[in-house]
Design a protein around this motif. Structure first.
Motif, PDB file in Angstrom:
ATOM      1  N   LEU A 113       0.566  -1.237  -0.015  1.00  0.00           N
ATOM      2  CA  LEU A 113      -0.093  -0.009   0.133  1.00  0.00           C
ATOM      3  C   LEU A 113       0.912   1.230  -0.035  1.00  0.00           C
ATOM      4  O   LEU A 113       0.500   2.500   0.138  1.00  0.00           O
ATOM      5  CB  LEU A 113      -0.935   0.000   1.207  1.00  0.00           C
ATOM      6  CG  LEU A 113      -1.773  -0.945   1.242  1.00  0.00           C
ATOM      7  CD1 LEU A 113      -2.942  -0.937   2.413  1.00  0.00           C
ATOM      8  CD2 LEU A 113      -2.807  -1.181  -0.017  1.00  0.00           C
ATOM      9  N   THR A 115       2.842   4.457  -1.628  1.00  0.00           N
ATOM     10  CA  THR A 115       2.985   5.243  -2.800  1.00  0.00           C
ATOM     11  C   THR A 115       4.446   5.315  -3.254  1.00  0.00           C
ATOM     12  O   THR A 115       5.529   4.656  -2.433  1.00  0.00           O
ATOM     13  CB  THR A 115       2.512   6.702  -2.432  1.00  0.00           C
ATOM     14  OG1 THR A 115       3.545   7.390  -1.544  1.00  0.00           O
ATOM     15  CG2 THR A 115       1.280   6.573  -1.854  1.00  0.00           C
ATOM     16  N   GLN A 147       2.438  -4.553  -5.945  1.00  0.00           N
ATOM     17  CA  GLN A 147       1.207  -4.106  -6.015  1.00  0.00           C
ATOM     18  C   GLN A 147       0.208  -4.407  -7.192  1.00  0.00           C
ATOM     19  O   GLN A 147      -0.889  -4.189  -7.278  1.00  0.00           O
ATOM     20  CB  GLN A 147       1.146  -2.667  -5.850  1.00  0.00           C
ATOM     21  CG  GLN A 147       1.923  -2.186  -4.475  1.00  0.00           C
ATOM     22  CD  GLN A 147       1.911  -0.534  -4.442  1.00  0.00           C
ATOM     23  OE1 GLN A 147       1.478   0.220  -5.243  1.00  0.00           O
ATOM     24  NE2 GLN A 147       3.038  -0.104  -3.437  1.00  0.00           N
ATOM     25  N   GLY A 179      -0.033  12.258   0.599  1.00  0.00           N
ATOM     26  CA  GLY A 179      -0.210  11.233  -0.632  1.00  0.00           C
ATOM     27  C   GLY A 179      -0.432  10.071  -0.129  1.00  0.00           C
ATOM     28  O   GLY A 179      -1.286   9.274  -0.584  1.00  0.00           O
ATOM     29  N   GLN A 180       0.293   9.617   0.929  1.00  0.00           N
ATOM     30  CA  GLN A 180       0.379   8.171   1.618  1.00  0.00           C
ATOM     31  C   GLN A 180      -0.799   8.020   2.281  1.00  0.00           C
ATOM     32  O   GLN A 180      -1.560   6.788   2.216  1.00  0.00           O
ATOM     33  CB  GLN A 180       1.522   7.971   2.450  1.00  0.00           C
ATOM     34  CG  GLN A 180       1.383   6.635   2.805  1.00  0.00           C
ATOM     35  CD  GLN A 180       1.828   5.467   2.055  1.00  0.00           C
ATOM     36  OE1 GLN A 180       2.738   5.271   1.177  1.00  0.00           O
ATOM     37  NE2 GLN A 180       0.443   4.611   1.820  1.00  0.00           N
ATOM     38  N   HIS A 183      -3.889   7.657   0.012  1.00  0.00           N
ATOM     39  CA  HIS A 183      -3.541   5.951  -0.700  1.00  0.00           C
ATOM     40  C   HIS A 183      -4.160   5.393   0.114  1.00  0.00           C
ATOM     41  O   HIS A 183      -4.902   4.472  -0.461  1.00  0.00           O
ATOM     42  CB  HIS A 183      -2.242   5.717  -1.155  1.00  0.00           C
ATOM     43  CG  HIS A 183      -1.955   4.604  -1.986  1.00  0.00           C
ATOM     44  ND1 HIS A 183      -2.698   4.761  -3.179  1.00  0.00           N
ATOM     45  CD2 HIS A 183      -1.253   3.545  -1.432  1.00  0.00           C
ATOM     46  CE1 HIS A 183      -2.317   3.549  -3.555  1.00  0.00           C
ATOM     47  NE2 HIS A 183      -1.586   2.628  -2.822  1.00  0.00           N
ATOM     48  N   ALA A 187      -7.562   2.821  -0.501  1.00  0.00           N
ATOM     49  CA  ALA A 187      -7.412   1.369  -0.596  1.00  0.00           C
ATOM     50  C   ALA A 187      -8.288   0.891   0.435  1.00  0.00           C
ATOM     51  O   ALA A 187      -8.877  -0.411   0.090  1.00  0.00           O
ATOM     52  CB  ALA A 187      -5.910   0.953  -0.078  1.00  0.00           C
TER      53      ALA A 187
END
Length: 275
Positions: A113, A115, A147, A179-180, A183, A187
């Motif tokens: 998961l 980035t 991924q 951003g992480q 994400h 998810a």
């Protein structure tokens, strides 16, 4: 073509490089022409053909389209990426790529998961030579390649139990961390992914200090457990060992926040970060 890509005795990266060169020469293109038409740097393309570098999978997707090769290069890239992992991880990588059910506990943001920017920060250490920088980029590409598992059809059922510490410890770059978190939020809303946060309030538990735990089930029902901590990893297929670690995982899952509460938790941390 079958003869040209028969890589018996060769590394996956060497087979991929040789196939890239074959496709280019079959089209009657020089490296310079390919660089101009594909938008990729000539020296970079040369290093891919020589097997010196491992690209991101998106580069192979672009070149498959350029050559009209279907998914040939992507398929060879999936084999070649294993070269970026140490020998002791290669069997685990093979099993992970084929798994139909995946259960993960980790005290960190799981590699599946991460980035690209976050993975690069995690994998980067002191880099004093070009070779060290290239090694980091290969590790990033290989990690992102893992991924692909989440995008398979049919998609595997994947469950993550992530320690609260992983959600609380930001990366050095604020934009990378935002951003992480975004994400992770995205998810958690995927239909084949369940994400649960193990809060500090759950207290101490039996996997503390032991690293991460992953359980993999294959289509035929066979299962393995993989424990990784620091620079070491142990893959286990003995039924008693797998059962022991499955019970350990189930206990942590029961201590974790529900999927909906975990999603709210991540969103709250994201808002705190933004403010």
């Amino acid at each position: 073509m079958a003869e040209r890509v028969d890589g018996q005795g060769e590394s996956g990266r060497a087979v991929l490089g040789r196939t890239l060169r074959f496709l280019r020469e079959k089209e009657g293109k020089s490296l310079g022409q390919l660089a101009d038409e594909s938008g990729y740097d000539k020296s970079y393309l040369s290093r891919l053909e020589s097997g010196e570098r491992l690209s991101k999978v998106t580069v192979m997707e672009d070149l498959d389209g350029y050559y009209g090769a279907g998914d040939l290069l992507v398929s060879l890239w999936k084999v070649a990426r294993i070269d970026a992992f140490k020998d002791k991880y290669k069997e685990y990588m093979r099993l992970e790529a084929l798994a139909r059910v995946v259960h993960v506990y980790t005290p960190n943001v799981p590699g599946l998961l991460q980035t690209e920017g976050f993975a690069r920060e995690v994998l980067s250490g002191p880099q004093t030579t070009d070779q060290e920088r290239d090694a980091v980029e290969e590790q990033v590409a290989a990690r992102l390649g893992r991924q692909l598992l989440l995008r398979k059809n049919p998609a595997p059922s994947v469950r993550f139990v992530i320690d609260e510490l992983a959600i609380r410890r930001p990366s050095a770059d604020a934009a990378t961390w935002e951003g992480q978190l975004m994400h992770l939020e995205a998810a958690a809303r995927e239909p084949n992914i369940v994400l649960q946060v193990l809060p500090f309030s759950a207290g101490i538990h039996h996997l503390m200090g032991k690293g991460s735990l992953t359980l993999l089930w294959q289509k035929d029902g066979k299962s393995v457990a993989y424990v990784e901590g620091g620079s070491s990893g142990l893959l286990m297929d003995d039924p008693d060992d797998v059962l022991h670690h499955r019970l350990s995982y189930d206990r942590l899952r029961d201590l974790a926040l529900s999927p909906s509460d975990s999603l709210t938790f991540i969103r709250d941390v994201l808002e705190e970060h933004r403010s």
